[in-house]
Scaffold this motif. Structure first.
Motif: not given
Length: 285
Positions: A154-162, A210-221
């Motif tokens: 899952l993406s962070p809210e903000i990233v910085y680039f080298n 991305i959907f699978q990551s939402f399911e794994t790391y953000t889904k609660l009851e």
């Protein structure tokens, strides 16, 4: 859309835009006392400024391509983005859109900016600008990397680039205060647009992961929660908060990405506003 520019004080923005020193881009704040742009402010396509750059093209499209001034301003802002904000990271040359403050360039990109990949791709279809599609695809890949390179997917809210070719840093790095994910829709929105225009299966594949990551790391009851740390899959830090745009936009665009062609509103007849509401393109009979 048209109401915004014809019936509100925002109708003054384009004329102010022409006075800007920023290659047809605008700072994100207006002086409430004078109505003039605050030219000392930061130029960004991220928070507090993103919808302006999105609506210039969509206003023209929704008008049935009759309101030419919006197309003119849109094309000028794309040129400004290319001249001032568009860069490549090191060492892998990821295309990104940074920010500027005065003469300084800041290699920072909000997740919000990922909407622009879809706008550029859609715009290219209507104004015969192949270079815009190319940039849109490159930016889309960068937004996907903002997910793919994180341990949670899952993406962070903000990233910085080298941007230092002599640095040994990776292309993308995340600061401590920017590691949260708010279930935002901009990347999956652009994936939907790119898939509809190109039919390239990879955009669906990315959306599914991305959907699978939402399911794994953000889904609660009882719903889905924003998380505090996309780099910690063992303890992502549930925030006990689900923004309404997750249901109204993120999941809607994921549904549109995966559903059959004959279920989808055609993009040459409908335009989605920044809150994912479909509005008919004006057609003069």
């Amino acid at each position: 859309f048209l109401f915004i520019f014809t019936c509100s004080p925002l109708s003054s923005i384009p004329s102010l835009q022409e006075q800007s020193r920023y290659h047809n881009l605008i700072p994100k704040f207006i002086n409430a006392q004078t109505g003039r742009l605050r030219n000392d402010d930061m130029v960004t396509l991220g928070a507090r400024a993103d919808s302006y750059y999105e609506y210039l093209f969509k206003l023209w499209l929704q008008s049935g391509k009759k309101e030419g001034k919006f197309l003119k301003w849109y094309l000028e802002t794309v040129q400004g983005v290319e001249e001032v904000l568009l860069r490549e990271s090191e060492p892998n040359k990821l295309t990104f859109i940074g920010e500027s403050k005065g003469a300084s360039f800041i290699p920072k990109m909000d997740h919000l900016v990922c909407f622009y990949a879809g706008v550029l791709a859609l715009g290219s279809e209507h104004v015969q600008q192949p270079s815009h599609m190319k940039i849109g695809k490159q930016l889309m890949y960068t937004c996907w990397q903002m997910y793919e390179r994180m341990p949670t997917g899952l993406s962070p809210e903000i990233v910085y680039f080298n941007i230092d070719p002599n640095s040994k840093k990776d292309d993308i790095f995340v600061k401590m205060n920017d590691k949260h994910n708010l279930l935002r829709p901009e990347t999956v929105e652009s994936l939907f647009v790119l898939y509809r225009l190109t039919k390239d299966q990879k955009y669906r594949d990315w959306g599914w992961r991305i959907f699978q990551s939402f399911e794994t790391y953000t889904k609660l009851e009882n719903g889905y929660s924003s998380i505090s740390n996309v780099q910690n899959p063992d303890n992502p830090g549930y925030r006990d908060k689900m923004e309404s745009f997750f249901l109204g936009e993120t999941l809607k665009y994921l549904f549109l990405l995966f559903c059959d062609d004959d279920w989808v509103l055609p993009l040459d007849e409908w335009v989605f506003n920044t809150e994912a509401h479909p509005l008919p393109i004006w057609v003069t009979r």
